[in-house]
Design a protein around this motif. Structure first.
Motif, mmCIF file in Angstrom:
data_model
loop_
_atom_site.group_PDB
_atom_site.id
_atom_site.type_symbol
_atom_site.label_atom_id
_atom_site.label_comp_id
_atom_site.label_asym_id
_atom_site.label_seq_id
_atom_site.Cartn_x
_atom_site.Cartn_y
_atom_site.Cartn_z
ATOM 1 N N ILE A 113 0.838 -1.116 0.055
ATOM 2 C CA ILE A 113 -0.101 -0.122 -0.020
ATOM 3 C C ILE A 113 1.099 1.214 -0.050
ATOM 4 C CG2 ILE A 113 -1.739 -1.209 1.302
ATOM 5 C CD1 ILE A 113 -0.928 0.429 3.580
ATOM 6 N N ASN A 114 0.242 2.333 -0.519
ATOM 7 C CA ASN A 114 1.005 3.455 -0.560
ATOM 8 C C ASN A 114 1.424 4.398 0.634
ATOM 9 O OD1 ASN A 114 2.243 5.207 -2.517
ATOM 10 N ND2 ASN A 114 0.662 6.005 -3.363
ATOM 11 N N ARG A 115 2.053 3.910 1.516
ATOM 12 C CA ARG A 115 2.494 4.517 2.470
ATOM 13 C C ARG A 115 3.471 3.922 3.549
ATOM 14 N NH1 ARG A 115 -2.477 3.223 6.914
ATOM 15 N NH2 ARG A 115 -1.751 1.140 7.713
ATOM 16 N N ASN A 116 4.441 4.717 4.405
ATOM 17 C CA ASN A 116 5.303 4.241 5.417
ATOM 18 C C ASN A 116 4.631 4.149 6.611
ATOM 19 O OD1 ASN A 116 7.655 3.967 3.606
ATOM 20 N ND2 ASN A 116 7.493 6.159 3.606
ATOM 21 N N THR A 117 5.217 3.399 7.641
ATOM 22 C CA THR A 117 4.713 3.503 8.910
ATOM 23 C C THR A 117 5.970 3.681 9.989
ATOM 24 O OG1 THR A 117 4.803 0.914 9.088
ATOM 25 C CG2 THR A 117 2.777 2.147 8.787
ATOM 26 N N PRO A 118 5.938 4.681 10.699
ATOM 27 C CA PRO A 118 4.821 5.488 10.845
ATOM 28 C C PRO A 118 4.587 6.691 9.409
ATOM 29 C CG PRO A 118 6.727 6.460 12.103
ATOM 30 C CD PRO A 118 7.109 5.022 11.782
ATOM 31 N N ASN A 119 3.421 7.039 9.323
ATOM 32 C CA ASN A 119 3.257 7.542 8.267
ATOM 33 C C ASN A 119 3.258 9.189 8.588
ATOM 34 O OD1 ASN A 119 2.355 8.564 5.862
ATOM 35 N ND2 ASN A 119 0.189 7.890 6.093
ATOM 36 N N THR A 120 4.817 9.818 8.512
ATOM 37 C CA THR A 120 5.120 11.055 8.814
ATOM 38 C C THR A 120 5.126 12.106 7.825
ATOM 39 O OG1 THR A 120 7.419 10.431 8.787
ATOM 40 C CG2 THR A 120 6.375 10.238 10.789
ATOM 41 N N ASP A 121 5.049 11.467 6.472
ATOM 42 C CA ASP A 121 5.006 12.218 5.340
ATOM 43 C C ASP A 121 4.056 11.751 4.392
ATOM 44 O OD1 ASP A 121 5.713 13.942 3.103
ATOM 45 O OD2 ASP A 121 7.334 12.689 2.363
ATOM 46 N N PRO A 122 2.736 12.161 4.687
ATOM 47 C CA PRO A 122 1.620 11.568 3.790
ATOM 48 C C PRO A 122 1.585 11.981 2.568
ATOM 49 C CG PRO A 122 0.709 13.021 5.485
ATOM 50 C CD PRO A 122 2.175 12.878 5.663
ATOM 51 N N GLU A 123 2.219 12.968 2.252
ATOM 52 C CA GLU A 123 2.323 13.794 0.762
ATOM 53 C C GLU A 123 2.991 12.838 -0.164
ATOM 54 O OE1 GLU A 123 2.409 18.029 -1.442
ATOM 55 O OE2 GLU A 123 3.041 17.770 0.798
ATOM 56 N N TYR A 124 4.467 12.822 0.253
ATOM 57 C CA TYR A 124 5.311 12.217 -0.774
ATOM 58 C C TYR A 124 5.752 10.812 -0.253
ATOM 59 C CZ TYR A 124 5.061 16.268 -3.476
ATOM 60 O OH TYR A 124 4.778 17.438 -4.128
ATOM 61 N N GLU A 125 5.542 10.568 1.100
ATOM 62 C CA GLU A 125 6.160 9.411 1.581
ATOM 63 C C GLU A 125 7.532 9.099 1.344
ATOM 64 O OE1 GLU A 125 4.222 7.779 3.692
ATOM 65 O OE2 GLU A 125 2.314 8.099 3.389
ATOM 66 N N GLY A 126 8.382 10.158 1.685
ATOM 67 C CA GLY A 126 9.830 10.150 1.303
ATOM 68 C C GLY A 126 10.356 9.873 0.073
ATOM 69 N N GLY A 127 9.561 9.954 -0.957
ATOM 70 C CA GLY A 127 9.685 10.060 -2.367
ATOM 71 C C GLY A 127 8.921 8.950 -3.150
ATOM 72 N N ALA A 128 8.381 8.051 -2.261
ATOM 73 C CA ALA A 128 7.479 6.718 -2.975
ATOM 74 C C ALA A 128 6.258 6.967 -3.273
ATOM 75 C CB ALA A 128 7.785 5.552 -1.720
ATOM 76 N N ALA A 129 5.641 8.207 -2.921
ATOM 77 C CA ALA A 129 4.207 8.280 -3.479
ATOM 78 C C ALA A 129 4.307 9.431 -4.305
ATOM 79 C CB ALA A 129 3.299 8.530 -2.164
ATOM 80 N N GLU A 130 3.327 9.391 -5.387
ATOM 81 C CA GLU A 130 3.108 10.593 -6.485
ATOM 82 C C GLU A 130 1.788 11.124 -6.236
ATOM 83 O OE1 GLU A 130 3.443 13.467 -8.092
ATOM 84 O OE2 GLU A 130 5.098 12.121 -8.260
ATOM 85 N N PRO A 131 1.503 12.466 -5.358
ATOM 86 C CA PRO A 131 0.253 12.872 -5.085
ATOM 87 C C PRO A 131 -0.223 14.004 -6.200
ATOM 88 C CG PRO A 131 1.933 14.278 -3.941
ATOM 89 C CD PRO A 131 2.528 13.035 -4.868
ATOM 90 N N THR A 132 0.395 13.885 -7.448
ATOM 91 C CA THR A 132 -0.125 14.982 -8.222
ATOM 92 C C THR A 132 -1.071 14.488 -9.086
ATOM 93 O OG1 THR A 132 1.770 14.495 -9.739
ATOM 94 C CG2 THR A 132 2.239 16.164 -7.977
ATOM 95 N N TYR A 133 -1.688 15.400 -10.059
ATOM 96 C CA TYR A 133 -2.262 14.895 -11.347
ATOM 97 C C TYR A 133 -1.874 15.686 -12.424
ATOM 98 C CZ TYR A 133 -4.869 19.542 -10.799
ATOM 99 O OH TYR A 133 -5.173 20.707 -10.904
ATOM 100 N N GLU A 134 -2.079 14.999 -13.574
ATOM 101 C CA GLU A 134 -1.775 15.775 -14.874
ATOM 102 C C GLU A 134 -2.730 15.338 -15.827
ATOM 103 O OE1 GLU A 134 2.099 14.283 -16.728
ATOM 104 O OE2 GLU A 134 2.336 13.240 -14.965
ATOM 105 N N PHE A 135 -2.462 16.028 -17.097
ATOM 106 C CA PHE A 135 -3.370 15.456 -18.036
ATOM 107 C C PHE A 135 -2.496 15.072 -19.383
ATOM 108 C CE2 PHE A 135 -5.579 18.905 -15.720
ATOM 109 C CZ PHE A 135 -6.667 18.341 -15.597
ATOM 110 N N PHE A 136 -3.366 14.095 -20.112
ATOM 111 C CA PHE A 136 -2.599 13.893 -21.526
ATOM 112 C C PHE A 136 -3.773 14.133 -22.588
ATOM 113 C CE2 PHE A 136 -2.442 10.734 -25.105
ATOM 114 C CZ PHE A 136 -1.310 11.127 -25.492
#
Length: 760
Positions: free
Chosen positions: A193-216
């Motif tokens: 799943i898309n998190r570390n524990t403890p979940n201290t960086d819910p936005e980027y998870e230390g670089g493992a998560a991508e919280p953005t959107y873009e378009f094609f």
């Protein structure tokens, strides 16, 4: 040379198999997909395209394992296809002209899931795959009349020309009313799943998560979506559905919002009742219910199954904390109408429970307006692992790497129009002996059957474990295959518009039985887009009933006066769809059409279609054999079965040979009539455009001239395809991502050279 007895035996055997294959409610094994079907989509009436993750499949192409294939709907055979990048857990969506695109994936991997051995996952020399996390791959579907080996019929997979701004694995994809595609969230690199524990960086998870959107195609720089932060952990493959307003329903974790793609404004909606997670890896069955004139084309989304595991059980990127295969999947179902037309506030409404709990169950919308649920397990979740927080050793894992158990062998059908308490049934439905768990898929076919394939809860090909890598495809024949008469029609247009003049379809007298007035009054014309299927989801799946009236003619035929698509592209976004005529719940074969103008951009709209009044004829009756009404039981024999019981095998042989001759003639005629309009963008690239094996060069430019949209043209006008001949007239130039002219994922460190985007 066959003797007469041998021909007789052949005829009986072939005909018996045909009868068994079309018995209502049956699930029939039909062939080998060559690669495990993690992803599928219907390219046209003849071809299903299949994608696997990069792994050690026995099927080879160009000296390495294949992870792509084209499945022939008629022959039930698969042909491997070349793909450059790792498509593991990509997303995908249709494009306005009938092409398909897939987005993202994983880094390059080698045997047993090892990271690619060149430049930390840029490339692997054993499996010969490249990092796919930024990839945009495009396919122009072809038919048997085309040269399937030609560049026009192959995947275009060239990250130096087409790539996303961000790395995305398990991202969501949803088409918008202008034909562009919103790409949302995802992992950057792998995990449960898309998190570390403890979940201290819910936005980027230390670089493992991508919280953005873009378009094609791109509409600007990738932008953070707050919802991807607040749902941290359980937000992979978020459920997304475009609403009539242009806002998008997004559901992840146990949260729900309406999101404005133009302004990035989020409107909170109620949380999922009971704390049931529906997104991966809980993987509930989710679908939009049919859009019809009766419900004023108001979308309602149904959520069934998944898991209510406590938050601490889910764990983190490494593995779950709990032995998930012992935790029962949910059977709960909820409906949500995100944009009520009566002024009320959106609210989840409890619906009938499923017949059993399911994780990884998958909804397939059928032409009769019911929803089939197939695949999945009664316990656990999607995903695979070699340990959990409770089981430290792989050797102690009872189901190998699978995190689910209890495969559900029998499908079920949900009828949204029946009274509450009676909407689910599996009466008369057959069962399978193939476990369809993680990485299974299912897809509606043009003949209104359902193709089921895949299942591979393993890090690499494993044929000996409890739930092995699976290559066998099956076809499920819904209850309406009990009908002795299937409707037929003529007059289907190649394209449909948003509003405008009506069109006529003609139903011959032998396509129905009984009263002509009754048949006409019980006829619907529907559009179905099966979508891009992966991970128990069908991205883009949608059913829309076109309004119609009718004239019952003196020759007993029926003329259907059919409205165009309602003049709101958000209801049914531009692109390919199957057109069905359904009489008394029995569907015709589907005909592929293109909705919209075939281009990305604001779609032309006209006033809603005005239809003539219906005209009846009390003396009209159909000449179709037997009953043409649907049955909820699989006990009814098919017309084919009746014939087989009445005639001898020699006659069956004649029929088979005649059919083969007919197919041969049809294909010859189709081939003779094929036209090849001049390509808007020739299949070329400036400089050295794509990735291939070989030494590095100094050409590091990201070439994006007018050849960038090469595969998006529809250079294929065979009668079987019926696609728009329009092209996308603007090349894709992504100037926002920071790659610019200096970015090249296959530069000297990656050890590749650039040429035309295909492997040499």
């Amino acid at each position: 040379m066959f003797t007469s007895v041998a021909w007789l035996a052949f005829g009986l055997a072939a005909s018996s198999k045909l009868a068994a294959a079309q018995r209502a409610g049956s699930i029939v094994q039909v062939g080998n997909t060559q690669v495990s079907a993690m992803m599928m989509f219907l390219g046209n009436e003849e071809k299903v395209y299949i994608l696997d993750k990069t792994e050690g499949n026995a099927a080879q192409i160009d000296g390495h394992p294949a992870w792509g294939a084209a499945w022939d709907v008629n022959t039930h055979t698969a042909q491997t296809m070349e793909i450059l990048t790792n498509t593991f857990c990509a997303s995908g969506m249709h494009l306005p002209n009938g092409s398909y695109a897939t987005f993202g994936g994983n880094s390059a991997i080698g045997p047993l899931g090892s990271t690619g051995n060149v430049n930390s996952g840029a490339y692997d020399t054993t499996y010969e795959d490249y990092d796919g996390r930024k990839s945009i791959r495009i396919l122009n579907p072809c038919t048997s009349a085309d040269d399937m080996s030609s560049a026009q019929c192959q995947w275009y997979d060239n990250a130096t020309v087409l790539s996303m701004q961000k790395m995305r694995w398990y991202s969501a994809a949803e088409a918008l009313g202008d034909g562009s595609i919103a790409l949302i969230g995802g992992f950057v690199s792998g995990g449960y799943i898309n998190r570390n524990t403890p979940n201290t960086d819910p936005e980027y998870e230390g670089g493992a998560a991508e919280p953005t959107y873009e378009f094609f195609p791109s509409k600007g720089a990738a932008t953070v979506m707050n919802f991807m932060i607040t749902t941290s952990g359980l937000n992979s493959y978020a459920h997304t559905y475009l609403m009539p307003s242009g806002n998008m329903l997004i559901q992840a974790n146990i949260s729900t919002i309406l999101w404005n793609p133009n302004t990035n404004v989020e409107t909170p909606l109620p949380n999922m009742p009971g704390g049931v997670a529906r997104v991966y890896p809980a993987s509930g069955a989710v679908a939009m219910l049919p859009l019809t004139p009766a419900n004023n084309y108001t979308p309602t989304v149904i959520f069934c199954g998944g898991s209510d595991m406590p938050d601490e059980y889910w764990g983190n990127y490494s593995f779950p904390n709990y032995n998930t295969w012992t935790y029962p999947a949910s059977k709960d179902c909820q409906r949500l109408t995100p944009e009520p037309t009566d002024g009320s506030s959106p609210v989840y409404v409890a619906d009938d429970d499923m017949l059993e709990g399911r994780t990884m169950g998958q909804f397939i919308i059928l032409p009769d307006g019911t929803l089939l649920v197939v695949n999945g397990g009664t316990n656990g979740t999607a995903g695979y692992a070699q340990a959990t927080g409770q089981t430290a050793l792989y050797g102690d894992m009872p189901y190998g790497e699978s995190l689910a158990s209890g495969p559900v062998e029998t499908p079920a059908i949900y009828n949204p129009n029946l009274p509450a308490g009676s909407r689910w049934s599996n009466a008369g439905l057959g069962s399978t002996n193939i476990a369809r768990l993680y990485h299974s898929s299912a897809l509606l076919m043009p003949d209104a059957s359902v193709m089921i394939a895949g299942s591979n809860p393993n890090i690499d090909v494993n044929l000996t474990t409890v739930f092995p890598t699976t290559y066998t495809a099956e076809i499920f024949y819904p209850p309406y295959f009990s009908a002795s008469t299937r409707p037929t029609f003529s007059g289907a247009p190649q394209t449909l518009s948003y509003g405008g003049s009506s069109f006529d379809l003609t139903v011959p007298s032998n396509a129905y039985s009984g009263s002509g007035n009754a048949a006409a009054a019980n006829t619907t014309v529907v559009l179905i887009r099966g979508g891009f299927t992966t991970h128990a989801m069908n991205m883009g799946q949608r059913y829309l009933q076109l309004n119609n009236t009718y004239t019952v003619n003196s020759n007993n035929s029926i003329t259907l006066h059919v409205a165009q698509v309602p003049p709101n592209p958000n209801l049914f976004t531009p692109g390919p769809a199957l057109l069905f005529v359904v009489i008394d719940g029995i569907p015709s074969n589907g005909t592929m059409v293109i909705v919209g103008n075939g281009q990305v951009g604001t779609q032309p709209t006209q006033a809603a279609t005005v239809l003539p009044a219906s005209a009846q004829n009390p003396s009209a009756s159909g000449s179709g054999s037997g009953s043409s009404s649907s049955s909820n039981s699989a006990s009814g024999s098919t017309h084919t079965g009746t014939i087989i019981g009445a005639v001898i095998g020699a006659i069956a042989v004649i029929g088979i040979l005649g059919a083969l001759f007919g197919i041969f003639v049809a294909r010859r005629r189709r081939a003779a009539s094929r036209q090849h309009p001049a390509a808007a963008y020739a299949m070329r690239a400036t400089g050295n455009g794509g990735a291939s094996r070989g030494g590095a060069t100094n050409d590091r430019a990201r070439h994006s001239d007018s050849s960038a949209f090469v595969p998006l043209q529809q250079d294929n006008s065979s009668n079987a395809w019926n696609a728009s001949s329009t092209n996308l007239h603007s090349p894709y130039r992504d100037t926002y991502g920071g790659e610019g002219a200096d970015y090249d994922p296959y530069s000297q460190d990656g050890g590749v050279q650039h040429h035309n985007g295909q492997r040499s």
